[in-house]
Design a protein around this motif. Sequence first.
Motif, PDB file in Angstrom:
ATOM      1  N   ASP A  19       7.631  -0.908   7.671  1.00  0.00           N
ATOM      2  CA  ASP A  19       6.395  -0.243   6.939  1.00  0.00           C
ATOM      3  C   ASP A  19       6.785   0.604   5.823  1.00  0.00           C
ATOM      4  OD1 ASP A  19       4.795  -1.388   8.720  1.00  0.00           O
ATOM      5  OD2 ASP A  19       4.534   0.494   9.982  1.00  0.00           O
ATOM      6  N   TYR A  94       1.752   1.631   5.069  1.00  0.00           N
ATOM      7  CA  TYR A  94       1.183   0.488   4.488  1.00  0.00           C
ATOM      8  C   TYR A  94       2.362  -0.635   5.121  1.00  0.00           C
ATOM      9  CZ  TYR A  94      -1.928   2.386   0.935  1.00  0.00           C
ATOM     10  OH  TYR A  94      -2.763   3.346   0.364  1.00  0.00           O
ATOM     11  N   ARG A  97       2.072  -8.085   4.594  1.00  0.00           N
ATOM     12  CA  ARG A  97       1.660  -9.054   5.511  1.00  0.00           C
ATOM     13  C   ARG A  97       1.581 -10.455   5.115  1.00  0.00           C
ATOM     14  NH1 ARG A  97      -4.816  -7.221   5.722  1.00  0.00           N
ATOM     15  NH2 ARG A  97      -5.229  -7.632   3.416  1.00  0.00           N
ATOM     16  N   PHE A 190      -1.770  -4.737  -3.049  1.00  0.00           N
ATOM     17  CA  PHE A 190      -2.722  -4.524  -2.280  1.00  0.00           C
ATOM     18  C   PHE A 190      -3.980  -5.319  -2.697  1.00  0.00           C
ATOM     19  CE2 PHE A 190      -6.483  -1.895  -1.024  1.00  0.00           C
ATOM     20  CZ  PHE A 190      -6.142  -1.545   0.169  1.00  0.00           C
ATOM     21  N   PRO A 191      -4.961  -5.915  -1.879  1.00  0.00           N
ATOM     22  CA  PRO A 191      -4.798  -6.107  -0.331  1.00  0.00           C
ATOM     23  C   PRO A 191      -4.360  -7.257   0.069  1.00  0.00           C
ATOM     24  CG  PRO A 191      -6.984  -6.432  -1.252  1.00  0.00           C
ATOM     25  CD  PRO A 191      -6.124  -6.071  -2.573  1.00  0.00           C
ATOM     26  N   GLN A 192      -4.018  -8.259  -0.887  1.00  0.00           N
ATOM     27  CA  GLN A 192      -3.609  -9.514  -0.421  1.00  0.00           C
ATOM     28  C   GLN A 192      -2.495  -9.617   0.515  1.00  0.00           C
ATOM     29  OE1 GLN A 192      -3.074 -12.360  -3.580  1.00  0.00           O
ATOM     30  NE2 GLN A 192      -2.745 -14.051  -2.093  1.00  0.00           N
ATOM     31  N   HIS A 193      -1.285  -8.797   0.263  1.00  0.00           N
ATOM     32  CA  HIS A 193      -0.071  -8.883   0.727  1.00  0.00           C
ATOM     33  C   HIS A 193       0.142  -7.497   1.428  1.00  0.00           C
ATOM     34  CE1 HIS A 193       0.525 -12.855  -0.751  1.00  0.00           C
ATOM     35  NE2 HIS A 193       0.586 -12.537  -2.053  1.00  0.00           N
ATOM     36  N   LYS A 195      -1.202  -4.036   3.708  1.00  0.00           N
ATOM     37  CA  LYS A 195      -2.413  -3.428   4.134  1.00  0.00           C
ATOM     38  C   LYS A 195      -2.080  -1.831   4.793  1.00  0.00           C
ATOM     39  CE  LYS A 195      -1.525  -5.242   9.151  1.00  0.00           C
ATOM     40  NZ  LYS A 195      -2.044  -5.887  10.243  1.00  0.00           N
TER      41      LYS A 195
END
Length: 201
Positions: A19, A94, A97, A190-193, A195
């Motif tokens: 994170d 964050y 992902r 953000f926000p594709q990879h 979160k």
Amino acid sequence: MVYIDDCEEWPLNLLKTGDLLFVRTDNTDALSRQIAAATQITTTERTMNYTHVGFLEEATANCFWVMHASPRKGCCREALADFLQENQTGVDAYRLRGQQIDYTAVAQRARQLLGSPYNFSFIADQPGYYCSEFICTIFKQAKLFKSIPMQFGPDKQILPAWQDYYQQLKLSVPVGQFGSSPNSLIAQTFPQHLKFIARIV
């Protein structure tokens, strides 16, 4: 070290290795104010105004460290409690992902940088690392973050505070040279990879 049982007000059970902890602007710190003024990004969805970022590592069950590049400490590893104590303006967690990232290897690369000095010039070929440069370096193999032309004020202007800052370093302001900032890391992912996980403080 920070443990869930000791800190029920923090959402530590939501956190895990890998994170990214983004620190909101500290208006009492001159360098933080300058970074915010130069790198804030506003989109249709949100305003990003972070001035520091660190990498979270869970050493044992519910026991956390943060590795980051600090102006006061250089590249360091410290207990999450100490990191939060020093960044009381607020810290947001964050998580990357949709990526096959070996976070154990990323943490190992971060540990290899520990002890390096802080790069106060923000210039890539200068010794040491600044906070987002540290993150870009340890995640280099994931190819998520790209360097962008640096700016030191709105509309390609150079704010007077940055002129003074680089004059003291006896360097030219590296406007247009490639670099990064906490806000540019978020803007790219953000926000594709990326979160949002939790507001810790």
